[in-house]
Structure formats: C-alpha cells, structure tokens
Design a protein around this motif. Structure first.
Motif, PDB file in Angstrom:
ATOM      1  N   ALA A   9       0.679  -0.921   0.131  1.00  0.00           N
ATOM      2  CA  ALA A   9      -0.065  -0.072  -0.086  1.00  0.00           C
ATOM      3  C   ALA A   9       0.896   0.830  -0.666  1.00  0.00           C
ATOM      4  N   GLU A  10       2.337   1.416   0.889  1.00  0.00           N
ATOM      5  CA  GLU A  10       2.840   2.350   0.701  1.00  0.00           C
ATOM      6  C   GLU A  10       3.555   2.191  -0.858  1.00  0.00           C
ATOM      7  N   VAL A  39       9.394   4.295   1.115  1.00  0.00           N
ATOM      8  CA  VAL A  39       8.594   3.253   1.227  1.00  0.00           C
ATOM      9  C   VAL A  39       9.250   2.656   2.742  1.00  0.00           C
ATOM     10  N   TRP A  40      10.551   2.719   3.403  1.00  0.00           N
ATOM     11  CA  TRP A  40      10.968   1.833   3.911  1.00  0.00           C
ATOM     12  C   TRP A  40      10.707   3.147   6.051  1.00  0.00           C
ATOM     13  N   ARG A  41      11.098   4.332   5.773  1.00  0.00           N
ATOM     14  CA  ARG A  41      10.833   5.511   6.374  1.00  0.00           C
ATOM     15  C   ARG A  41       9.260   5.306   6.562  1.00  0.00           C
ATOM     16  N   ALA A  42       8.444   5.502   5.660  1.00  0.00           N
ATOM     17  CA  ALA A  42       6.975   4.861   6.125  1.00  0.00           C
ATOM     18  C   ALA A  42       6.737   3.681   6.444  1.00  0.00           C
ATOM     19  N   ALA A  46      13.158   5.889  10.697  1.00  0.00           N
ATOM     20  CA  ALA A  46      14.228   6.748  10.362  1.00  0.00           C
ATOM     21  C   ALA A  46      14.941   5.723   9.695  1.00  0.00           C
ATOM     22  N   GLU A  47      15.480   5.773   7.824  1.00  0.00           N
ATOM     23  CA  GLU A  47      16.714   4.995   7.884  1.00  0.00           C
ATOM     24  C   GLU A  47      17.813   4.605   8.607  1.00  0.00           C
ATOM     25  N   ARG A 137      13.601  -9.518   1.783  1.00  0.00           N
ATOM     26  CA  ARG A 137      12.314  -8.832   2.776  1.00  0.00           C
ATOM     27  C   ARG A 137      12.369  -7.835   3.475  1.00  0.00           C
ATOM     28  N   PHE A 138      11.613  -6.796   4.294  1.00  0.00           N
ATOM     29  CA  PHE A 138      11.687  -6.074   6.042  1.00  0.00           C
ATOM     30  C   PHE A 138      11.813  -6.997   6.597  1.00  0.00           C
TER      31      PHE A 138
END
Length: 140
Positions: A9-10, A39-42, A46-47, A137-138
C-alpha cells in the motif's frame, strides 16, 4: 513489523511520483533507491543509513554496493520464495553489480521508479525475471 499489505500500500502511494535521480520525496521525485528509502521510512521509521551521492552509472564499474546495503538492513530470501512486499534487485548482466530495485506487489507485478518515467506498477515480465538477481524482505 510491517505486513506485506502495508508495504505494498505504501509503495502504491508513490505511483505517479516523477523520476528524479537521488531524490526520495513522495509526489515530488525519486529514483528506484529513493522509492525504497521512502517506503522504508513510512513502514519502518528512520533510515538506518543514508546513501552517499552516486552517479547515474555508478554500478557499471563498482562493487555490488546495492546488494551489500540490502544485506545489512533486509533479510535475503530465495528468489523462488518471492512474496508481495519483497524488495527485488536486478542486474543487467551476470558480471555487473545489481543497479535497480523494485518492490513486488504480487507474483506478477512490481512497483519501481524508472529513469525518464514516473513511479509505476508494471508487469513482472520475463525480461525482468531474467535480470532478477536477489530478493529481500523487510526485517521483523
């Protein structure tokens, strides 16, 4: 932990963002790495690190920087285990470093930022599959 649905979705919320080399601002501009960073930040916060400035052709003569960074912050999975929300890394030739990334939205689609175009969801066609080098994968 972000779910695949939240990640997808992001990523979809970035569709239409113009391509801008080294940028990472939704609706303003991003490149493929900038999309992943946004997308990571959302979904994660924080990166964990900021990329150094890079030229448009940075991967033609360098180390596999993108893969190394992915291994520091993401979880590598087998290509056969690809799922929606996974990060896809591509290389244009076997002897070259990976230089493009996208986010899988289904087994047959992905979202990416491509030079000269806006962020788009596209078919994960055979050409892309031939150049897929890694899947991550995250974390969490």
């Amino acid at each position: 932990m972000p779910t695949p649905d939240i990640i997808v979705a992001e990523a979809r919320s970035w569709i239409g963002t113009p391509y801008r080399h080294q940028a990472s601002l939704k609706h303003v501009g991003c490149d493929c790495l900038g999309l992943l960073r946004g997308v990571w930040r959302a979904v994660m916060g924080a990166e964990p690190e900021l990329p150094r400035p890079y030229s448009a052709d940075w991967a033609e003569a360098g180390a596999d920087t993108l893969v190394a960074a992915a291994r520091r912050h993401l979880v590598e999975v087998e290509i056969a285990d690809l799922q929606p929300g996974d990060v896809l890394l591509f290389r244009w030739r076997d002897n070259l470093p990976a230089k493009h990334c996208a986010i899988a939205t289904s087994p047959d689609t992905m979202i990416h930022a491509h030079d000269g175009a806006a962020v788009a969801e596209v078919a994960f066609r055979p050409w892309w599959r031939r150049h897929l080098a890694h899947v991550f994968r995250f974390p969490g």
